[in-house]
Motif scaffolding. Structure first.
Motif, PDB file in Angstrom:
ATOM      1  N   ASP A   1      -3.389   1.813 -13.409  1.00 52.64           N
ATOM      2  CA  ASP A   1      -3.247   0.761 -13.997  1.00 52.64           C
ATOM      3  C   ASP A   1      -1.753   0.434 -14.018  1.00 52.64           C
ATOM      4  OD1 ASP A   1      -5.734   0.921 -15.004  1.00 52.64           O
ATOM      5  OD2 ASP A   1      -5.508   1.370 -16.838  1.00 52.64           O
ATOM      6  N   ALA A   2      -0.966   1.624 -14.035  1.00 46.81           N
ATOM      7  CA  ALA A   2       0.589   1.361 -14.298  1.00 46.81           C
ATOM      8  C   ALA A   2       0.899   0.716 -12.823  1.00 46.81           C
ATOM      9  CB  ALA A   2       1.386   2.481 -14.354  1.00 46.81           C
ATOM     10  N   GLU A   3       0.402   1.357 -11.550  1.00 48.83           N
ATOM     11  CA  GLU A   3       0.761   0.476 -10.501  1.00 48.83           C
ATOM     12  C   GLU A   3       0.482  -0.701 -10.335  1.00 48.83           C
ATOM     13  OE1 GLU A   3       0.760   4.497  -7.732  1.00 48.83           O
ATOM     14  OE2 GLU A   3      -0.586   3.071  -7.194  1.00 48.83           O
ATOM     15  N   ALA A   4      -0.779  -1.122 -10.741  1.00 51.10           N
ATOM     16  CA  ALA A   4      -1.360  -2.512 -10.706  1.00 51.10           C
ATOM     17  C   ALA A   4      -0.444  -3.330 -11.558  1.00 51.10           C
ATOM     18  CB  ALA A   4      -2.795  -2.403 -11.336  1.00 51.10           C
ATOM     19  N   ARG A   5       0.074  -3.052 -12.633  1.00 54.02           N
ATOM     20  CA  ARG A   5       0.993  -3.867 -13.267  1.00 54.02           C
ATOM     21  C   ARG A   5       2.259  -3.908 -12.517  1.00 54.02           C
ATOM     22  NH1 ARG A   5      -1.135  -0.998 -17.741  1.00 54.02           N
ATOM     23  NH2 ARG A   5       0.671   0.527 -17.600  1.00 54.02           N
ATOM     24  N   LEU A   6       2.969  -2.946 -11.898  1.00 58.04           N
ATOM     25  CA  LEU A   6       4.166  -3.109 -11.251  1.00 58.04           C
ATOM     26  C   LEU A   6       3.795  -4.150 -10.043  1.00 58.04           C
ATOM     27  CD1 LEU A   6       6.903  -1.839 -11.140  1.00 58.04           C
ATOM     28  CD2 LEU A   6       5.826  -0.190  -9.296  1.00 58.04           C
ATOM     29  N   MET A   7       2.549  -4.143  -9.481  1.00 54.68           N
ATOM     30  CA  MET A   7       2.523  -4.734  -8.180  1.00 54.68           C
ATOM     31  C   MET A   7       1.793  -6.270  -8.418  1.00 54.68           C
ATOM     32  SD  MET A   7       4.018  -2.521  -6.207  1.00 54.68           S
ATOM     33  CE  MET A   7       3.474  -3.058  -4.578  1.00 54.68           C
ATOM     34  N   GLU A   8       1.630  -6.503  -9.622  1.00 57.93           N
ATOM     35  CA  GLU A   8       0.791  -7.504  -9.919  1.00 57.93           C
ATOM     36  C   GLU A   8       0.999  -8.843  -9.223  1.00 57.93           C
ATOM     37  OE1 GLU A   8       0.245  -7.747 -14.113  1.00 57.93           O
ATOM     38  OE2 GLU A   8       2.172  -8.604 -14.229  1.00 57.93           O
ATOM     39  N   GLN A   9       2.510  -8.944  -8.953  1.00 59.24           N
ATOM     40  CA  GLN A   9       2.966 -10.363  -8.138  1.00 59.24           C
ATOM     41  C   GLN A   9       2.223 -10.584  -6.847  1.00 59.24           C
ATOM     42  OE1 GLN A   9       3.972  -9.760 -10.855  1.00 59.24           O
ATOM     43  NE2 GLN A   9       5.760 -11.202 -11.165  1.00 59.24           N
ATOM     44  N   TYR A  10       1.830  -9.525  -6.097  1.00 59.55           N
ATOM     45  CA  TYR A  10       1.645  -9.403  -4.694  1.00 59.55           C
ATOM     46  C   TYR A  10       0.399  -9.967  -4.515  1.00 59.55           C
ATOM     47  CZ  TYR A  10       5.982  -6.827  -4.081  1.00 59.55           C
ATOM     48  OH  TYR A  10       7.018  -6.507  -4.023  1.00 59.55           O
ATOM     49  N   THR A  11       0.442 -10.959  -3.496  1.00 62.61           N
ATOM     50  CA  THR A  11      -0.979 -11.269  -2.919  1.00 62.61           C
ATOM     51  C   THR A  11      -1.447 -10.180  -1.941  1.00 62.61           C
ATOM     52  OG1 THR A  11      -0.162 -12.442  -1.085  1.00 62.61           O
ATOM     53  CG2 THR A  11      -0.566 -13.809  -3.208  1.00 62.61           C
ATOM     54  N   PRO A  12      -2.554 -10.194  -1.693  1.00 62.27           N
ATOM     55  CA  PRO A  12      -2.964  -9.100  -0.604  1.00 62.27           C
ATOM     56  C   PRO A  12      -2.233  -9.243   0.835  1.00 62.27           C
ATOM     57  CG  PRO A  12      -5.131 -10.058  -1.529  1.00 62.27           C
ATOM     58  CD  PRO A  12      -3.813 -10.688  -2.152  1.00 62.27           C
ATOM     59  N   THR A  13      -2.314 -10.696   1.192  1.00 65.84           N
ATOM     60  CA  THR A  13      -1.375 -11.022   2.345  1.00 65.84           C
ATOM     61  C   THR A  13      -0.095 -10.416   2.229  1.00 65.84           C
ATOM     62  OG1 THR A  13      -2.636 -13.096   2.380  1.00 65.84           O
ATOM     63  CG2 THR A  13      -0.543 -12.872   3.888  1.00 65.84           C
ATOM     64  N   GLN A  14       0.846 -10.688   1.137  1.00 66.44           N
ATOM     65  CA  GLN A  14       2.147  -9.976   0.900  1.00 66.44           C
ATOM     66  C   GLN A  14       2.260  -8.697   1.114  1.00 66.44           C
ATOM     67  OE1 GLN A  14       2.907 -12.114  -2.805  1.00 66.44           O
ATOM     68  NE2 GLN A  14       4.454 -13.418  -1.766  1.00 66.44           N
ATOM     69  N   LEU A  15       1.135  -7.997   0.511  1.00 67.07           N
ATOM     70  CA  LEU A  15       1.026  -6.563   0.623  1.00 67.07           C
ATOM     71  C   LEU A  15       0.777  -6.136   2.264  1.00 67.07           C
ATOM     72  CD1 LEU A  15      -1.163  -5.494  -2.496  1.00 67.07           C
ATOM     73  CD2 LEU A  15       1.303  -5.176  -2.031  1.00 67.07           C
ATOM     74  N   GLU A  16      -0.036  -6.679   2.695  1.00 67.92           N
ATOM     75  CA  GLU A  16      -0.022  -6.401   4.217  1.00 67.92           C
ATOM     76  C   GLU A  16       1.329  -6.657   4.903  1.00 67.92           C
ATOM     77  OE1 GLU A  16      -2.592  -5.494   5.946  1.00 67.92           O
ATOM     78  OE2 GLU A  16      -4.357  -6.173   5.059  1.00 67.92           O
ATOM     79  N   GLN A  17       2.186  -7.826   4.617  1.00 74.85           N
ATOM     80  CA  GLN A  17       3.104  -8.039   5.037  1.00 74.85           C
ATOM     81  C   GLN A  17       4.543  -6.905   4.813  1.00 74.85           C
ATOM     82  OE1 GLN A  17       4.402 -11.732   3.556  1.00 74.85           O
ATOM     83  NE2 GLN A  17       3.146 -13.048   5.110  1.00 74.85           N
ATOM     84  N   LEU A  18       4.412  -6.570   3.711  1.00 75.03           N
ATOM     85  CA  LEU A  18       5.105  -5.474   3.148  1.00 75.03           C
ATOM     86  C   LEU A  18       4.930  -3.940   3.953  1.00 75.03           C
ATOM     87  CD1 LEU A  18       7.409  -4.316   1.172  1.00 75.03           C
ATOM     88  CD2 LEU A  18       5.538  -3.975  -0.295  1.00 75.03           C
ATOM     89  N   ASN A  19       3.790  -3.860   4.062  1.00 72.28           N
ATOM     90  CA  ASN A  19       3.453  -2.662   4.750  1.00 72.28           C
ATOM     91  C   ASN A  19       3.642  -2.672   6.256  1.00 72.28           C
ATOM     92  OD1 ASN A  19       1.870  -0.358   3.502  1.00 72.28           O
ATOM     93  ND2 ASN A  19       0.811  -2.212   2.472  1.00 72.28           N
ATOM     94  N   ALA A  20       3.539  -3.997   6.813  1.00 78.05           N
ATOM     95  CA  ALA A  20       3.763  -4.046   8.220  1.00 78.05           C
ATOM     96  C   ALA A  20       5.599  -3.777   8.434  1.00 78.05           C
ATOM     97  CB  ALA A  20       3.415  -5.335   8.769  1.00 78.05           C
ATOM     98  N   LEU A  21       6.266  -4.581   7.582  1.00 73.56           N
ATOM     99  CA  LEU A  21       7.622  -4.423   7.708  1.00 73.56           C
ATOM    100  C   LEU A  21       8.152  -2.779   7.437  1.00 73.56           C
ATOM    101  CD1 LEU A  21       8.649  -7.595   5.577  1.00 73.56           C
ATOM    102  CD2 LEU A  21       9.213  -6.961   7.993  1.00 73.56           C
ATOM    103  N   LEU A  22       7.327  -2.218   6.395  1.00 74.70           N
ATOM    104  CA  LEU A  22       7.892  -0.827   6.113  1.00 74.70           C
ATOM    105  C   LEU A  22       7.531  -0.025   7.522  1.00 74.70           C
ATOM    106  CD1 LEU A  22       6.997  -0.421   2.529  1.00 74.70           C
ATOM    107  CD2 LEU A  22       9.018  -0.846   3.340  1.00 74.70           C
ATOM    108  N   ASP A  23       6.569  -0.295   8.111  1.00 71.00           N
ATOM    109  CA  ASP A  23       6.116   0.347   9.383  1.00 71.00           C
ATOM    110  C   ASP A  23       7.280   0.549  10.311  1.00 71.00           C
ATOM    111  OD1 ASP A  23       3.477   1.531   8.674  1.00 71.00           O
ATOM    112  OD2 ASP A  23       2.529  -0.555   9.313  1.00 71.00           O
ATOM    113  N   LEU A  24       8.158  -0.387  10.341  1.00 72.34           N
ATOM    114  CA  LEU A  24       9.205  -0.532  11.380  1.00 72.34           C
ATOM    115  C   LEU A  24      10.127   0.546  11.124  1.00 72.34           C
ATOM    116  CD1 LEU A  24       9.983  -4.314  11.452  1.00 72.34           C
ATOM    117  CD2 LEU A  24       8.542  -2.889  12.868  1.00 72.34           C
ATOM    118  N   ILE A  25      10.255   1.342  10.129  1.00 72.47           N
ATOM    119  CA  ILE A  25      11.256   2.177   9.691  1.00 72.47           C
ATOM    120  C   ILE A  25      10.878   3.464  10.556  1.00 72.47           C
ATOM    121  CG2 ILE A  25      12.247   4.102   8.130  1.00 72.47           C
ATOM    122  CD1 ILE A  25      13.009   1.479   6.898  1.00 72.47           C
ATOM    123  N   HIS A  26      11.682   4.333  11.405  1.00 72.44           N
ATOM    124  CA  HIS A  26      11.329   5.612  11.869  1.00 72.44           C
ATOM    125  C   HIS A  26      11.836   6.676  11.124  1.00 72.44           C
ATOM    126  CE1 HIS A  26      14.027   3.498  15.335  1.00 72.44           C
ATOM    127  NE2 HIS A  26      14.942   3.848  14.144  1.00 72.44           N
TER     128      HIS A  26
END
Lengths: 149, 149
Positions: free
Chosen positions: B124-149
């Motif tokens: 529940d707490a995580e859902a509240r924290l991330m409620e702004q994000y659309t699924p597409t944005q979450l995908e984008q975020l994950n893709a960008l974070l994947d770039l870190i080595h």
DNA sequence: ATCATATATTTGTACATACAAATGTTGTCT
DNA sequence: AGACAACATTTGTATGTACAAATATATGAT
């Protein structure tokens, strides 16, 4: 980062949960890289952060309140962190004459000098960590992170 | 998150530096929110993490090595973390009979039950924290974070 | 001036983290 | 079997973090 590989989970995580873990993993990695870069100078990343704040104050001293307000990770014990900087000769601490409740913390010349080297080391380390990113991607990342409240 | 406001800096930060600080701030915020959600159950987020790993083991026990490998933030001292879970009755620890160097750590029934409630609270707490994000944005975020080595 | 309150820092306690050293156990080589 | 390296965990020490309580100083109301 390959989240599933790092935490060795076989089943793919729900997207939101993966994002949260991903963010924590990335931040841990940043912490690792930065502390490693700072190791030769014997300061923690929090101590480094405080040194940078002190430099940002120019010639006006900072008090503990100001420091904890401006730190990236709020320290619940800035007193003891500053103690460490005093021991290393990187900062000085005097009682504020106009308000004896406050203290005045300043960067020493030695601290300023060490800080210049630390800056270089940390900046290089961060550059290596983030070298994959184009400026556009950095913009996107920042925009996405802005969404968190 | 409004980086400049949080660390109270007047001058805008270079993009890469801002990204790094942003990531750390976001992760700190996640830590805050998760520990807050776990507070009623008296466990830290690392302890919660271990409980989830234990559950993931189904009926086969975990040893300390496995736990530290799978944890989100590698603990340099998993022994003492497990001690805390024993005290709370959430886990059990026995010497592995086939290899007496190892220990077998298991989730207790009480632990499993408490974990179900913690899961709900954290989710529940995580859902509240991330409620702004659309699924597409979450995908984008994950893709960008994947770039870190 | 005195008292209560607010402010600024320090101290105490418990827990978390990083790293190194110590302990106990197993497997291997001779 | 004995010596030795490898493995798995535990313990020690220093530092970091969170939260609460204690101390010291300043300010405002009466």
């Amino acid at each position: 980062m390959d989240v599933e590989k790092i935490i060795r989970t076989s089943s793919p995580l729900p997207l939101r949960q993966r994002s949260v873990i991903h963010l924590v993993l990335v931040s841990n990695r940043i912490g690792e890289v930065v502390s490693q870069a700072l190791k030769p100078y014997g300061v923690s990343s929090q101590q480094f952060n405080v040194l940078r704040i002190l430099r940002g104050q120019k010639d006006s001293p900072a008090n503990l309140n100001t420091l904890s307000e401006r730190m990236v990770s709020r320290m619940s014990n800035t007193t003891r962190l500053v103690d460490k900087l005093l021991e290393k000769g990187y900062a000085s601490r005097t009682v504020c004459p106009s308000n004896r409740r406050k203290v005045e913390i300043r960067l020493t010349e030695e601290g300023a000098e060490a800080l210049r080297e630390m800056d270089r080391a940390v900046n290089d380390a961060e550059a290596r960590l983030m070298e994959q990113y184009t400026p556009t991607q950095l913009e996107q990342l920042n925009a996405l992170l802005d969404l968190i409240h």
